[in-house]
Design a protein around this motif. Sequence first.
Motif, PDB file in Angstrom:
ATOM      1  N   ASN A  72       0.847  -1.332   0.016  1.00 39.34           N
ATOM      2  CA  ASN A  72      -0.118   0.055   0.179  1.00 39.34           C
ATOM      3  C   ASN A  72       0.838   1.231   0.017  1.00 39.34           C
ATOM      4  N   CYS A  73       1.795   1.344   0.808  1.00 39.73           N
ATOM      5  CA  CYS A  73       2.600   2.607   0.947  1.00 39.73           C
ATOM      6  C   CYS A  73       3.257   2.657  -0.301  1.00 39.73           C
ATOM      7  N   ASN A  74       3.987   1.472  -0.847  1.00 40.28           N
ATOM      8  CA  ASN A  74       4.719   1.564  -1.970  1.00 40.28           C
ATOM      9  C   ASN A  74       3.973   2.095  -3.209  1.00 40.28           C
ATOM     10  N   SER A  75       2.786   1.392  -3.321  1.00 36.83           N
ATOM     11  CA  SER A  75       1.822   1.848  -4.358  1.00 36.83           C
ATOM     12  C   SER A  75       1.344   3.373  -4.495  1.00 36.83           C
ATOM     13  N   ALA A  76       1.224   3.703  -3.272  1.00 37.69           N
ATOM     14  CA  ALA A  76       0.705   5.113  -3.275  1.00 37.69           C
ATOM     15  C   ALA A  76       1.840   6.020  -3.471  1.00 37.69           C
ATOM     16  N   LYS A  77       2.963   5.978  -3.028  1.00 37.73           N
ATOM     17  CA  LYS A  77       4.270   6.614  -3.253  1.00 37.73           C
ATOM     18  C   LYS A  77       4.518   6.657  -4.665  1.00 37.73           C
ATOM     19  N   LYS A  78       4.504   5.350  -5.298  1.00 37.16           N
ATOM     20  CA  LYS A  78       5.010   5.068  -6.744  1.00 37.16           C
ATOM     21  C   LYS A  78       6.085   5.968  -7.140  1.00 37.16           C
ATOM     22  N   THR A  79       6.193   6.756  -7.991  1.00 34.44           N
ATOM     23  CA  THR A  79       7.459   7.587  -8.533  1.00 34.44           C
ATOM     24  C   THR A  79       7.624   8.808  -8.026  1.00 34.44           C
ATOM     25  N   THR A  80       6.786   9.189  -7.167  1.00 33.51           N
ATOM     26  CA  THR A  80       6.747  10.518  -6.679  1.00 33.51           C
ATOM     27  C   THR A  80       7.962  10.990  -6.247  1.00 33.51           C
ATOM     28  N   ILE A  81       8.724  12.099  -6.960  1.00 30.85           N
ATOM     29  CA  ILE A  81       9.808  12.816  -6.497  1.00 30.85           C
ATOM     30  C   ILE A  81       9.586  13.696  -5.289  1.00 30.85           C
ATOM     31  N   ILE A  82      10.262  13.511  -4.145  1.00 29.59           N
ATOM     32  CA  ILE A  82      10.028  14.361  -3.118  1.00 29.59           C
ATOM     33  C   ILE A  82      11.101  15.303  -2.728  1.00 29.59           C
ATOM     34  N   ASN A  83      10.811  16.386  -2.204  1.00 34.50           N
ATOM     35  CA  ASN A  83      11.765  17.415  -1.790  1.00 34.50           C
ATOM     36  C   ASN A  83      12.170  16.794  -0.358  1.00 34.50           C
ATOM     37  N   PHE A  84      13.284  16.377   0.032  1.00 35.32           N
ATOM     38  CA  PHE A  84      13.614  15.762   1.508  1.00 35.32           C
ATOM     39  C   PHE A  84      13.614  16.993   2.464  1.00 35.32           C
ATOM     40  N   ALA A  85      13.552  18.195   2.134  1.00 36.59           N
ATOM     41  CA  ALA A  85      13.369  19.429   2.764  1.00 36.59           C
ATOM     42  C   ALA A  85      12.016  19.596   3.286  1.00 36.59           C
ATOM     43  N   THR A  86      11.012  18.910   2.913  1.00 41.48           N
ATOM     44  CA  THR A  86       9.703  19.210   3.175  1.00 41.48           C
ATOM     45  C   THR A  86       8.911  17.998   3.443  1.00 41.48           C
ATOM     46  N   TYR A  87       9.489  16.975   3.667  1.00 45.69           N
ATOM     47  CA  TYR A  87       8.762  15.699   4.434  1.00 45.69           C
ATOM     48  C   TYR A  87       9.836  15.397   5.542  1.00 45.69           C
ATOM     49  N   LEU A  88       8.915  14.878   6.378  1.00 44.15           N
ATOM     50  CA  LEU A  88       9.839  14.067   7.552  1.00 44.15           C
ATOM     51  C   LEU A  88       9.895  12.573   7.284  1.00 44.15           C
ATOM     52  N   LEU A  89      11.002  12.073   7.226  1.00 39.31           N
ATOM     53  CA  LEU A  89      11.423  10.897   6.768  1.00 39.31           C
ATOM     54  C   LEU A  89      11.826   9.789   7.868  1.00 39.31           C
ATOM     55  N   PRO A  90      11.297   8.574   8.129  1.00 38.23           N
ATOM     56  CA  PRO A  90      11.855   7.728   9.420  1.00 38.23           C
ATOM     57  C   PRO A  90      13.300   7.630   9.558  1.00 38.23           C
ATOM     58  N   ASP A  91      14.146   7.486   8.366  1.00 38.80           N
ATOM     59  CA  ASP A  91      15.372   7.574   8.700  1.00 38.80           C
ATOM     60  C   ASP A  91      16.089   8.862   8.894  1.00 38.80           C
ATOM     61  N   ARG A  92      15.475   9.929   8.672  1.00 37.90           N
ATOM     62  CA  ARG A  92      16.270  11.168   9.085  1.00 37.90           C
ATOM     63  C   ARG A  92      15.675  12.102   9.960  1.00 37.90           C
ATOM     64  N   ASP A  93      14.348  11.969  10.452  1.00 38.45           N
ATOM     65  CA  ASP A  93      13.707  12.630  11.358  1.00 38.45           C
ATOM     66  C   ASP A  93      12.948  11.941  12.486  1.00 38.45           C
ATOM     67  N   ASN A  94      12.661  12.494  13.450  1.00 36.12           N
ATOM     68  CA  ASN A  94      11.939  11.678  14.448  1.00 36.12           C
ATOM     69  C   ASN A  94      10.503  11.607  14.110  1.00 36.12           C
TER      70      ASN A  94
END
Length: 237
Positions: A72-94
Amino acid sequence: MRPVDKGVAPQAYTNYEDAKQDLTNRLGGYCSYCERRIATGLAVEHILPKDPALGHSHLRNEWTNFLLSCVNCNSAKKTTIINFATYLLPDRDNTFHYLIYKETGLVEVTLGLNATIEPMAQNICDLTALNRVEHDDWDDAVVFSALERAGQRVQAWEKAKDARQDYNNGEVNVRRICSEASATGFFSIWMAAFTGVKEVRLGLIQEFAHTAKDCFDADGNSISPRPANGLLNAGKA
């Protein structure tokens, strides 16, 4: 959303699929986004898409660009190009600090966040469709999996609440609670159920492999921002 620490790459990869076992050994058999435990079917998730046409093919086999993801998470995200500065990510943020897994099965952004952090938390929630049970690109099997995902959160909450009651009554020890939690998945739900119980929260942080310990204090309480760890745009929150 459990914050994770993958550590340094255990090897260089010529095929990203070869990283799946190493990722599972490091992070456990859990989706890095929705936290559910997946016995089979976890995929190596590319944070930036691997499609050569999208400009990030150099990261196709790069450990720093990998997480684990359910269908589900993979299919929703697909090929979206994200800006790391505008997303919280589990390997980078709390990410644990900013997303709440509700007893209803919903995942919500923590109330009262500042105007900079709140959209970052909402972005990662929306990117992986954490609250959606349908999607234009999902077939029937994936839709069923999404419905199951929401139901599994409710079930995890019931198990965690029962465990808390048993703990309060002196009927279960920390080791047994942590073992049940790791078998169930949903780190954030178990942590929430044991709010204020230092021994259990520290046990859960230890039990779930490579949870980012720098996101928690000596009592198992969440702290933010997470210290930068060398990854791009890490330590925002």
